[in-house]
Scaffold this active site. Structure first.
Site, mmCIF file in Angstrom:
data_model
loop_
_atom_site.group_PDB
_atom_site.id
_atom_site.type_symbol
_atom_site.label_atom_id
_atom_site.label_comp_id
_atom_site.label_asym_id
_atom_site.label_seq_id
_atom_site.Cartn_x
_atom_site.Cartn_y
_atom_site.Cartn_z
ATOM 1 C CB VAL A 97 48.498 -31.982 -23.440
ATOM 2 C CG1 VAL A 97 49.191 -30.786 -22.797
ATOM 3 C CG2 VAL A 97 49.357 -33.232 -23.310
ATOM 4 N N GLY B 18 63.368 -21.621 -18.262
ATOM 5 C CA GLY B 18 62.809 -21.487 -19.611
ATOM 6 C C GLY B 18 61.936 -20.252 -19.730
ATOM 7 N N GLY B 19 62.343 -19.358 -20.609
ATOM 8 C CA GLY B 19 61.590 -18.105 -20.820
ATOM 9 C C GLY B 19 60.712 -18.179 -22.048
ATOM 10 C CB VAL C 94 69.644 -24.530 -14.639
ATOM 11 C CG1 VAL C 94 69.657 -25.340 -13.349
ATOM 12 C CG2 VAL C 94 68.683 -23.358 -14.537
ATOM 13 C CG HIS D 23 35.336 4.957 -31.604
ATOM 14 N ND1 HIS D 23 36.705 5.037 -31.471
ATOM 15 C CD2 HIS D 23 34.796 5.951 -30.838
ATOM 16 C CE1 HIS D 23 36.997 6.064 -30.661
ATOM 17 N NE2 HIS D 23 35.853 6.626 -30.262
HETATM 18 P P1 FAD Z 1 47.733 -34.020 -26.907
HETATM 19 O O1 FAD Z 1 46.839 -32.960 -26.454
HETATM 20 O O2 FAD Z 1 49.078 -34.150 -26.300
HETATM 21 O O3 FAD Z 1 46.934 -35.384 -26.725
HETATM 22 C C1 FAD Z 1 47.531 -36.597 -26.989
HETATM 23 C C2 FAD Z 1 46.746 -37.684 -26.277
HETATM 24 O O4 FAD Z 1 47.254 -38.925 -26.715
HETATM 25 C C3 FAD Z 1 46.900 -37.653 -24.770
HETATM 26 O O5 FAD Z 1 45.628 -37.663 -24.175
HETATM 27 C C4 FAD Z 1 47.653 -38.932 -24.441
HETATM 28 O O6 FAD Z 1 47.187 -39.523 -23.249
HETATM 29 C C5 FAD Z 1 47.299 -39.826 -25.623
HETATM 30 N N1 FAD Z 1 48.317 -40.826 -25.928
HETATM 31 C C6 FAD Z 1 49.640 -40.623 -26.160
HETATM 32 N N2 FAD Z 1 50.234 -41.803 -26.439
HETATM 33 C C7 FAD Z 1 49.271 -42.749 -26.385
HETATM 34 C C8 FAD Z 1 49.265 -44.141 -26.596
HETATM 35 N N3 FAD Z 1 50.352 -44.806 -26.928
HETATM 36 N N4 FAD Z 1 48.095 -44.802 -26.452
HETATM 37 C C9 FAD Z 1 46.956 -44.141 -26.118
HETATM 38 N N5 FAD Z 1 46.912 -42.818 -25.917
HETATM 39 C C10 FAD Z 1 48.046 -42.128 -26.056
HETATM 40 N N6 FAD Z 1 48.260 -24.737 -27.197
HETATM 41 C C11 FAD Z 1 47.494 -23.734 -27.662
HETATM 42 O O7 FAD Z 1 47.126 -23.740 -28.835
HETATM 43 N N7 FAD Z 1 47.107 -22.701 -26.836
HETATM 44 C C12 FAD Z 1 47.491 -22.633 -25.545
HETATM 45 O O8 FAD Z 1 47.132 -21.702 -24.837
HETATM 46 C C13 FAD Z 1 48.298 -23.678 -25.036
HETATM 47 N N8 FAD Z 1 48.697 -23.666 -23.738
HETATM 48 C C14 FAD Z 1 49.427 -24.707 -23.265
HETATM 49 C C15 FAD Z 1 49.817 -24.674 -21.928
HETATM 50 C C16 FAD Z 1 50.562 -25.709 -21.405
HETATM 51 C C17 FAD Z 1 50.973 -25.662 -19.960
HETATM 52 C C18 FAD Z 1 50.924 -26.808 -22.242
HETATM 53 C C19 FAD Z 1 51.714 -27.948 -21.685
HETATM 54 C C20 FAD Z 1 50.547 -26.855 -23.564
HETATM 55 C C21 FAD Z 1 49.799 -25.799 -24.095
HETATM 56 N N9 FAD Z 1 49.411 -25.773 -25.429
HETATM 57 C C22 FAD Z 1 48.660 -24.741 -25.911
HETATM 58 C C23 FAD Z 1 49.796 -26.845 -26.368
HETATM 59 C C24 FAD Z 1 48.635 -27.807 -26.591
HETATM 60 O O9 FAD Z 1 48.245 -28.357 -25.361
HETATM 61 C C25 FAD Z 1 49.043 -28.885 -27.570
HETATM 62 O O10 FAD Z 1 49.499 -28.299 -28.755
HETATM 63 C C26 FAD Z 1 47.866 -29.788 -27.892
HETATM 64 O O11 FAD Z 1 47.342 -30.402 -26.744
HETATM 65 C C27 FAD Z 1 48.288 -30.868 -28.891
HETATM 66 O O12 FAD Z 1 47.204 -31.664 -29.191
HETATM 67 P P2 FAD Z 1 47.395 -33.164 -29.680
HETATM 68 O O13 FAD Z 1 46.019 -33.659 -29.971
HETATM 69 O O14 FAD Z 1 48.397 -33.221 -30.745
HETATM 70 O O15 FAD Z 1 48.002 -33.974 -28.462
#
Ligand code: FAD
Length: 475
Positions: free
Chosen positions: A46, A185-186, A242, A448
């Site tokens: 993500v 959502g805020g 909402v 500074h």
């Molecule tokens: P993810 O990044 O969710 O990756 C999980 C992966 O597993 C995905 O690629 C998915 O396809 C794969 N997967 C899931 N199930 C299966 C399956 N059964 N088989 C095979 N593959 C699978 N965090 C920050 O720290 N800083 C930020 O600025 C920030 N901004 C964000 C902005 C937005 C709009 C969003 C939505 C999130 C943001 N986040 C931010 C949160 C951050 O993206 C997540 O905390 C982070 O990506 C989590 O990492 P993860 O490896 O746990 O999982």
């Protein structure tokens, strides 16, 4: 290339996000044979594909637009920006391509078996993989790390099967710049995306169910942001719900319930940003000993071990805070644990940053938490109006505060609101994590003129008097 059905991989990581790929990399660096499974075309999860990276790319552009507009007060006037949405999208997608491509190359260089498939456990040693072409394969493993992340929450009332109602992934696609955008959502995602669309020209209305924006964040940090957002957004309604959404040809009609809020309002698009849910279902976890806890998070101990001796879990699926850097640290812990190290996730300070303008960042103990825990702390604040650097930037609304133990003078937490707070908070993390005392922080020379001096001067204030503020002593 994947291992054949009879082979047993030493380690399989499920999910290639900021939890999964660093885990796979660290394991390969330790000489383990690793498969990394993700259903996505590109690695990065993500964060890289539809989270941190695309949102920050767009927020940078939003800040540029806002700063150009605001330069008028210094006598510099630009014309209204012409927005070529296709090129902006190309820029954002180019950044994603570069970074995910880089992860792919690093993965190849480490000889990691990258498998594009959807994974589900068949038992505590076997994953069933379903490839994009529908074919299946079983992959046996000695250890597995679950890093499947999270997905946007979308309660049934918002599921009206209309593409104009988007989650954060949809909003990041930037299908158009709606004239009127409702952000439900805020929290940080709603405010970040709302800021992007508002800078590009949308009239943004934010609706938050709780009594304030960014619930849980110290109110004195939220204040300066709220003031700017009041000017940037069309409306911010707190204590408002909402109740329904209805699709019409001329827009989406939202029924809002809140004091003094017009009940039926029409919007061109709606962004639902009310939180995220762990991806812990449809994974065959019931065929393993893995246990789920609160809100569907996988239960883990401090070593990232689940209740199944063969399976560890990291990242969003393993609990709050759902942040990329927390996932990355958990990845390192998990691999150290698997390679016999004494590691635990024992970090005191997981920083959090809201990348709005101004940014809000904090780490360690917050004032809100200290109150809830009934813990005696001292808090010192340094207003940015007294910072030379903030004056040169014309951004004096910021505030830096340090929370410390009155007995030991140990720094317990740092909170910052102001431009660049996300970069500044790293010093707070180091201070909290390495048990810095106020005296050390005050005695460290800070360059500074920089905003980092506000951290040093907060510490000076804790000792009595900061150079650039004067508070008469109480007699
Ligand atoms: P993810 O990044 O969710 O990756 C999980 C992966 O597993 C995905 O690629 C998915 O396809 C794969 N997967 C899931 N199930 C299966 C399956 N059964 N088989 C095979 N593959 C699978 N965090 C920050 O720290 N800083 C930020 O600025 C920030 N901004 C964000 C902005 C937005 C709009 C969003 C939505 C999130 C943001 N986040 C931010 C949160 C951050 O993206 C997540 O905390 C982070 O990506 C989590 O990492 P993860 O490896 O746990 O999982």
């Amino acid at each position: 290339m994947a291992a054949s059905e009879n082979e047993q991989m030493e380690l399989v990581v499920v999910g290639g996000g900021p939890g999964g790929y660093p885990a796979a990399f660290a394991a390969a660096d330790h000489g383990m044979d690793v498969s990394l499974v993700d259903e996505n075309v590109r690695p990065g999860g993500v964060c890289l594909n539809r989270g941190c990276i695309p949102s920050k790319t767009l927020l940078h552009v939003a800040k540029l637009i806002t700063e150009c507009r605001e330069a008028a007060r210094w006598g510099i006037t630009f014309g209204e920006p012409k927005i070529d949405l296709d090129r902006l999208r190309e820029f954002k997608n180019g950044v994603i391509d570069k970074l995910t491509g880089g992860i792919g190359q690093l993965s190849q260089a480490r000889n990691i078996h990258w498998i594009r498939a959807r994974a589900a456990f068949l038992d505590s040693n076997t994953l069933g993989l379903t490839k994009p072409d529908g074919t299946g394969e079983a992959l046996r493993f000695r250890h597995a790390i679950l890093a499947t992340g999270s997905s946007p929450a979308m309660p049934p009332i918002f599921k009206i099967a209309d593409p104009r109602v988007m989650d954060s992934s949809g909003a990041l696609e930037m299908p158009d710049i709606p004239d009127r955008l409702l952000v439900v959502g805020g929290g940080y995602i709603g405010l970040e995306m709302g800021s992007v669309y508002a800078a590009l020209g949308s009239k943004v209305t934010v609706v938050e169910m709780m009594s304030g924006l960014l619930p849980g964040v110290d109110r004195d940090l939220v204040g300066p942001l709220k003031k700017r957002l009041d000017a940037l957004f069309q409306a911010i309604h707190v204590n408002t719900k909402v109740a329904s959404l209805a699709a019409r040809n001329d827009g989406i009609v939202a029924e809002l319930i809140g004091e003094g809020v017009e009940s039926k309002q029409r919007f061109d698009r709606v962004l639902v940003a009310i939180g995220r849910r762990p991806n812990s279902s449809n994974l065959g976890l019931e065929k393993t000993q893995v246990e789920l806890g609160d809100r569907g998070f996988v239960k883990v101990d401090k070593q990232q071990r689940t209740a199944d001796p063969n399976i560890l879990a990291i990242g969003d699926v393993a609990g709050e805070p759902m942040l990329a850097h927390k996932a990355m640290r958990e990845a390192k812990v998990a691999i150290e644990v698997l390679t016999g190290g004494p590691a635990e996730f024992d970090n005191l300070a997981v920083p959090a940053v809201v990348f709005t303008d101004p940014e809000i960042a904090w780490c360690g103990l917050t004032e809100t938490q200290a109150k809830a825990l009934d813990r005696t702390v001292k808090v010192v604040r340094f207003p940015w109006a007294a910072s030379g650097r903030a004056q040169t930037l014309g951004r004096t609304e910021g505030l830096t505060k340090v929370i410390f133990d009155p007995q030991t003078e140990r720094v317990l937490g740092v909170g910052i609101v102001g431009t660049g707070a996300g970069e500044l908070i790293a010093e707070g993390v180091l201070a909290v994590e390495t048990a810095v005392v106020i005296r050390d922080l005050a005695a460290c020379i800070h360059p500074h003129p920089t905003l980092s001096e506000t951290v040093m001067e907060s510490a000076e204030a804790a000792l009595g008097q900061a150079t650039h503020i004067f508070r008469p002593r109480r007699r």
